[in-house]
Motif scaffolding. Structure first.
Motif, PDB file in Angstrom:
ATOM      1  N   ALA A   1      19.712 -11.447 -19.070  1.00  0.00           N
ATOM      2  CA  ALA A   1      18.480 -11.597 -19.842  1.00  0.00           C
ATOM      3  C   ALA A   1      18.343 -10.433 -20.817  1.00  0.00           C
ATOM      4  O   ALA A   1      17.606  -9.486 -20.551  1.00  0.00           O
TER       5      ALA A   1
ATOM      6  N   ALA B   1      19.108 -12.516 -14.676  1.00  0.00           N
ATOM      7  CA  ALA B   1      18.081 -13.509 -14.369  1.00  0.00           C
ATOM      8  C   ALA B   1      18.500 -14.431 -13.231  1.00  0.00           C
ATOM      9  O   ALA B   1      17.735 -15.298 -12.822  1.00  0.00           O
TER      10      ALA B   1
ATOM     11  N   ARG C   1      19.583 -20.180 -25.767  1.00  0.00           N
ATOM     12  CA  ARG C   1      19.367 -19.972 -24.328  1.00  0.00           C
ATOM     13  C   ARG C   1      20.351 -20.843 -23.560  1.00  0.00           C
ATOM     14  O   ARG C   1      20.336 -22.074 -23.684  1.00  0.00           O
TER      15      ARG C   1
ATOM     16  N   ASP D   1      19.156  -4.717 -19.421  1.00  0.00           N
ATOM     17  CA  ASP D   1      17.901  -5.415 -19.163  1.00  0.00           C
ATOM     18  C   ASP D   1      17.974  -6.299 -17.914  1.00  0.00           C
ATOM     19  O   ASP D   1      17.108  -7.141 -17.699  1.00  0.00           O
TER      20      ASP D   1
ATOM     21  N   GLY E   1      14.913  -9.010 -22.112  1.00  0.00           N
ATOM     22  CA  GLY E   1      13.894  -9.759 -21.376  1.00  0.00           C
ATOM     23  C   GLY E   1      13.330 -10.944 -22.119  1.00  0.00           C
ATOM     24  O   GLY E   1      12.238 -11.422 -21.809  1.00  0.00           O
ATOM     25  N   ASN E   2      14.086 -11.478 -23.113  1.00  0.00           N
ATOM     26  CA  ASN E   2      13.527 -12.526 -23.966  1.00  0.00           C
ATOM     27  C   ASN E   2      13.815 -13.936 -23.472  1.00  0.00           C
ATOM     28  O   ASN E   2      13.496 -14.906 -24.140  1.00  0.00           O
ATOM     29  N   GLU E   3      14.455 -14.057 -22.311  1.00  0.00           N
ATOM     30  CA  GLU E   3      14.782 -15.353 -21.713  1.00  0.00           C
ATOM     31  C   GLU E   3      15.770 -16.163 -22.541  1.00  0.00           C
ATOM     32  O   GLU E   3      15.953 -17.351 -22.294  1.00  0.00           O
ATOM     33  N   GLN E   4      16.393 -15.551 -23.528  1.00  0.00           N
ATOM     34  CA  GLN E   4      17.513 -16.186 -24.224  1.00  0.00           C
ATOM     35  C   GLN E   4      18.776 -15.817 -23.444  1.00  0.00           C
ATOM     36  O   GLN E   4      19.589 -14.993 -23.860  1.00  0.00           O
ATOM     37  N   TYR E   5      18.941 -16.453 -22.295  1.00  0.00           N
ATOM     38  CA  TYR E   5      19.956 -16.039 -21.347  1.00  0.00           C
ATOM     39  C   TYR E   5      21.373 -16.214 -21.893  1.00  0.00           C
ATOM     40  O   TYR E   5      21.676 -17.174 -22.614  1.00  0.00           O
TER      41      TYR E   5
ATOM     42  N   ASP F   1      21.437 -21.904 -19.779  1.00  0.00           N
ATOM     43  CA  ASP F   1      20.687 -21.878 -18.520  1.00  0.00           C
ATOM     44  C   ASP F   1      21.220 -22.913 -17.534  1.00  0.00           C
ATOM     45  O   ASP F   1      21.969 -23.825 -17.897  1.00  0.00           O
ATOM     46  N   ASP F   2      20.806 -22.750 -16.286  1.00  0.00           N
ATOM     47  CA  ASP F   2      21.024 -23.721 -15.211  1.00  0.00           C
ATOM     48  C   ASP F   2      22.492 -24.094 -14.991  1.00  0.00           C
ATOM     49  O   ASP F   2      22.830 -25.276 -14.885  1.00  0.00           O
TER      50      ASP F   2
END
Length: 200
Positions: free
Chosen positions: A54, A38, A83, A35, A57-61, A85-86
């Motif tokens: 990702a 990100a 998730r 997928d 594609g659910n943004e639960q990275y 992130d950053d």
């Protein structure tokens, strides 16, 4: 740019975003996540890359580590209900800070991940959405944002490893956004703001 002078870039040529490298021999695909990815962050010595995956594609990275010399990708932080992130690399390349909504799904705390010990450590435990933005050049401090809305964000600085949530350096009153974006070479904090503007 990598340590050996090659360039990294993201392309959607397979139908999802993947990481590629440009070498004198040509372009080569580095990631093959079903997928896509990100985003990515290259290490200070430019030999490793943190990959934000990702899944579905659910943004639960999830966060993976790519070794540019071997091409090996190692999962670092992955959970279907969290998730991550950053991520921001520490200047010594031994770890990174990142935001994650664990143990509370609605709150993003900030953690430091030690790559040698393969272990996360809680750094900031504040309700809401908090994310790191930069390390000081000596690696002793990092800056982060406490976000409530575009026009309601606070800027904080915290000494890595200290107890507590650090100190606020810019506090919004609900009508201003403060975004600490980096440090100068001599350790001064750089802050972006929409103070004095009606719109951002």
């Amino acid at each position: 740019m990598t340590a050996d002078g090659n360039f990294l870039f993201v392309s959607w040529r397979t139908g999802v975003d993947q990481l590629y490298i440009t070498t004198p021999e040509g372009e080569r695909q580095l990631t093959f996540f079903p997928d896509g990815i990100a985003g990515y962050r290259i290490s200070p010595d430019r030999t490793r890359v943190l990959i934000l995956e990702a899944p579905k594609g659910n943004e639960q990275y999830n966060i993976h580590l790519l070794d540019l010399r071997s091409g090996m990708i190692t999962p670092i932080l992955a959970h279907p209900d969290v998730r991550y992130d950053d991520p921001v690399w520490a200047p010594d390349g031994k770890g990174f800070v990142y935001a994650a909504n664990t143990p509370s799904p609605k709150d993003f705390y900030i953690y430091y991940y030690d790559l040698e010990k393969r272990m996360p450590r809680l750094e900031v435990e504040l309700e809401g959405y908090n994310w790191p933005t930069a390390f000081s050049p000596d690696g002793k401090y990092f800056a982060y944002i406490r976000y409530r809305a575009v026009n309601d964000t606070d800027g904080y600085v915290k000494r890595l490893g200290d107890i507590g949530n650090g100190r606020p350096v810019y506090m919004s009153r609900g009508d201003v956004g403060f975004y600490p974006s980096g440090f100068t070479a001599d350790g001064r904090l750089v802050v972006e703001t929409n103070h004095g503007y009606e719109y951002t």
